[in-house]
Design a protein around this motif. Structure first.
Motif, short mmCIF file in Angstrom:
data_model
loop_
_atom_site.label_atom_id
_atom_site.label_comp_id
_atom_site.label_asym_id
_atom_site.label_seq_id
_atom_site.Cartn_x
_atom_site.Cartn_y
_atom_site.Cartn_z
N SER A 138 -23.88 8.82 -12.87
CA SER A 138 -23.09 9.98 -13.30
C SER A 138 -23.74 10.70 -14.48
O SER A 138 -23.74 11.93 -14.54
N VAL A 139 -24.31 9.93 -15.43
CA VAL A 139 -24.98 10.54 -16.58
C VAL A 139 -26.19 11.36 -16.12
O VAL A 139 -26.39 12.51 -16.55
N LEU A 140 -26.99 10.79 -15.23
CA LEU A 140 -28.19 11.48 -14.75
C LEU A 140 -27.82 12.74 -13.97
O LEU A 140 -28.45 13.80 -14.15
N LEU A 141 -26.80 12.64 -13.13
CA LEU A 141 -26.41 13.80 -12.33
C LEU A 141 -25.78 14.89 -13.19
O LEU A 141 -25.96 16.08 -12.92
N MET A 142 -25.06 14.51 -14.23
CA MET A 142 -24.49 15.50 -15.15
C MET A 142 -25.61 16.31 -15.81
O MET A 142 -25.53 17.55 -15.89
N LEU A 143 -26.65 15.64 -16.27
CA LEU A 143 -27.77 16.34 -16.89
C LEU A 143 -28.45 17.27 -15.90
O LEU A 143 -28.82 18.41 -16.24
N ALA A 144 -28.60 16.82 -14.66
CA ALA A 144 -29.24 17.65 -13.63
C ALA A 144 -28.41 18.90 -13.34
O ALA A 144 -28.95 20.00 -13.18
N LYS A 145 -27.08 18.74 -13.27
CA LYS A 145 -26.22 19.88 -12.96
C LYS A 145 -26.20 20.90 -14.09
O LYS A 145 -26.18 22.12 -13.83
N PHE A 146 -26.19 20.42 -15.32
CA PHE A 146 -26.23 21.37 -16.44
C PHE A 146 -27.56 22.10 -16.50
O PHE A 146 -27.62 23.28 -16.86
N ILE B 176 -21.78 26.43 -10.18
CA ILE B 176 -22.55 25.27 -10.63
C ILE B 176 -21.97 24.70 -11.91
O ILE B 176 -21.91 23.48 -12.10
N LEU B 177 -21.48 25.57 -12.81
CA LEU B 177 -20.83 25.09 -14.02
C LEU B 177 -19.60 24.27 -13.66
O LEU B 177 -19.29 23.28 -14.33
N THR B 178 -18.89 24.68 -12.61
CA THR B 178 -17.73 23.93 -12.14
C THR B 178 -18.12 22.50 -11.79
O THR B 178 -17.46 21.54 -12.19
N ASP B 179 -19.21 22.38 -11.04
CA ASP B 179 -19.68 21.05 -10.65
C ASP B 179 -20.14 20.26 -11.85
O ASP B 179 -19.90 19.06 -11.96
N ALA B 180 -20.81 20.92 -12.79
CA ALA B 180 -21.29 20.24 -14.00
C ALA B 180 -20.13 19.76 -14.86
O ALA B 180 -20.16 18.65 -15.42
N ALA B 181 -19.10 20.60 -14.98
CA ALA B 181 -17.93 20.22 -15.78
C ALA B 181 -17.24 18.99 -15.19
O ALA B 181 -16.78 18.11 -15.92
N GLU B 182 -17.17 18.94 -13.86
CA GLU B 182 -16.57 17.77 -13.23
C GLU B 182 -17.40 16.52 -13.49
O GLU B 182 -16.88 15.41 -13.57
N SER B 183 -18.71 16.68 -13.65
CA SER B 183 -19.56 15.54 -13.94
C SER B 183 -19.27 14.95 -15.31
O SER B 183 -19.44 13.75 -15.54
N ILE B 184 -18.86 15.80 -16.27
CA ILE B 184 -18.46 15.29 -17.58
C ILE B 184 -17.28 14.35 -17.40
O ILE B 184 -17.21 13.27 -18.01
N VAL B 185 -16.34 14.75 -16.53
CA VAL B 185 -15.18 13.90 -16.23
C VAL B 185 -15.65 12.59 -15.61
O VAL B 185 -15.14 11.51 -15.93
N ASN B 186 -16.65 12.67 -14.72
CA ASN B 186 -17.18 11.47 -14.09
C ASN B 186 -17.67 10.47 -15.13
O ASN B 186 -17.43 9.26 -15.04
#
Length: 328
Positions: free
Chosen positions: A15-23, A34-44
Motif C-alpha cells: 500500500s505504501v509503494l502504490l500510494m507513492l506511485a499514484k501520487f 488519479i488524485l481520487t485513487d491516490a487519496a484512497e491509497s492514503i486510507v489504505n
C-alpha cells in the motif's frame, strides 16, 4: 511470524509503494481522477497500519481482563477502516465537484494511465490473497482489508477507462465527473464495511455458522437428543462461541448428561465446522416432547411417537422446546 501477521504486513508495504506511485502519477498529470485513487491509497496505508496492530492484539492469549480473548478488536479495526473510506469518498466528491465547475488542463495522461493500471493489478492480487488468508484464518480484518483493496482495483479500472476516453475525446470535464462517480462508489463501500463491523461489535449472529452447526447435528443426531433450541453464535476475532440448550430425558443422571453434551461438543469440533467453544445447557424433557422423542425404550413415555421434527436454523434459534405444532 503468523500467517495473518505476514499477510497484513505484505498488504501494508504494498500500500505504501502504490500510494507513492499514484501520487507521482497525479503530479505529472494533474488529474482529479488519479488524485481520487491516490487519496484512497492514503486510507489504505492508515487502515493497514491499524489492521496490523489489531491482528497483533487479537492473537494475544486470553487474560483475566479479557476472558474471551482480544479478537473483537478486529471488528473495531474494520469499523475504523470503513469510516476512513467514507471520509475519503466524501472529500473526493466535494473536491471533484469544484473542479467540475472550474476545470483545469491535464498533461501526460498516457503515463498516468499506465501507472494507475499497474497499481490496480497489484491491488487485485494482494486483495485476493488477503481474502483467501482471511477466510482460512477466520479474520474479519484481513477480509475487510482485502475487500478494500479490491474496491481500489475497481476504482482504478474505472479511472483507466475514463482517462482513455479523455485522451480520445479531449473532453476535460470527464475527469472530474469520473472522480465524482468513483467517490460515490467509495462511500458505498465504506458504508458496507462499517455496517458489517457494527454487526460484529453488536454480537450479530453468524447465520452461516448456525446453518453449518444445525446440518451436522441433524445428520448425526442421537436418540437422547430430543431437541436443540436457543442456539446462538458469537465471533471474537478467529474464535467462535456457540450457546445452545439441549433437551435430554429427565431421568438421566449427571454423568449421562455430561457424556451426551461432550459428544455434541466433540461432534461440532471434529466435523469440519469451524473450531468453536460450546456452552451447552441441558434441559429436562416434558410430556409434550413424547410426540417427537426417539427414545423407544423410554420407561416414562406418556404419549406415542408421531414423527421427527427436522432441525432447521429457523427452529433451533427459537428460545423454546419443540412442540407438536412443529410437526405440521
Amino acid at each position: 511470524m503468523s500467517v495473518k501477521k505476514r499477510a497484513i504486513l505484505i498488504s501494508l508495504l504494498v500500500s505504501v509503494l502504490l500510494m507513492l506511485a499514484k501520487f507521482a502519477a497525479y503530479f505529472i498529470t494533474g488529474s482529479n481522477a488519479i488524485l481520487t485513487d491516490a487519496a484512497e491509497s492514503i486510507v489504505n496505508v492508515i487502515a493497514g497500519s491499524f489492521a496490523f496492530y489489531s491482528i497483533y492484539l487479537s492473537t494475544q492469549p486470553r487474560d483475566e481482563n479479557h476472558p474471551y480473548g482480544h479478537g473483537k478488536v478486529e471488528f473495531f479495526s474494520a469499523f475504523v477502516e470503513g469510516i476512513l473510506i467514507l471520509i475519503a469518498g466524501v472529500v473526493i466528491i466535494f473536491k471533484s465537484s469544484y473542479n467540475l465547475i472550474y476545470p483545469h488542463a491535464l498533461g501526460q495522461l498516457l503515463q498516468g494511465t499506465v501507472i494507475i493500471g499497474v497499481t490496480g493489478i497489484v491491488n487485485m492480487i494482494v486483495g485476493l490473497y488477503l481474502i483467501k488468508v482471511g477466510n482460512d484464518e477466520h479474520s474479519i480484518t484481513l477480509k475487510a482489508d482485502g475487500r478494500h483493496l479490491l474496491t481500489d482495483t475497481y476504482t482504478s479500472i474505472a479511472i483507466v477507462v475514463g482517462l482513455v476516453l479523455i485522451q480520445l475525446t479531449n473532453i476535460i470535464w470527464l475527469d472530474s465527473l469520473l472522480s465524482i462517480l468513483v467517490g460515490f462508489y467509495i462511500v458505498y463501500s465504506g458504508y458496507k464495511l462499517t455496517r458489517g463491523s457494527v454487526g460484529g461489535l453488536m454480537d450479530e449472529s453468524d447465520f452461516t455458522l448456525v446453518e453449518e452447526v444445525v446440518e451436522v447435528l441433524q445428520k448425526n443426531r442421537h436418540r437422547p437428543w430430543i431437541d436443540v433450541h436457543n442456539l446462538r453464535t458469537q465471533q471474537y476475532g478467529p474464535e467462535f462461541h456457540i450457546d445452545c440448550h439441549v433437551t435430554l430425558p429427565y431421568y438421566f443422571d449427571l454423568n449421562k448428561v455430561h457424556k451426551e453434551i461432550s459428544q455434541i461438543d466433540e461432534l461440532i469440533n471434529k466435523s469440519g465446522v469451524r473450531k468453536a467453544e460450546l456452552f451447552i445447557h441441558a434441559d429436562p424433557c416434558l410430556p409434550a416432547c413424547c410426540h417427537y422423542c426417539h427414545m423407544s425404550d423410554c420407561p416414562v413415555r406418556s404419549e406415542p411417537f408421531k414423527a421427527e421434527i427436522v432441525w432447521t436454523p429457523e427452529i433451533v434459534i427459537k428460545n423454546k422446546k419443540h412442540f407438536e405444532n412443529e410437526l405440521l
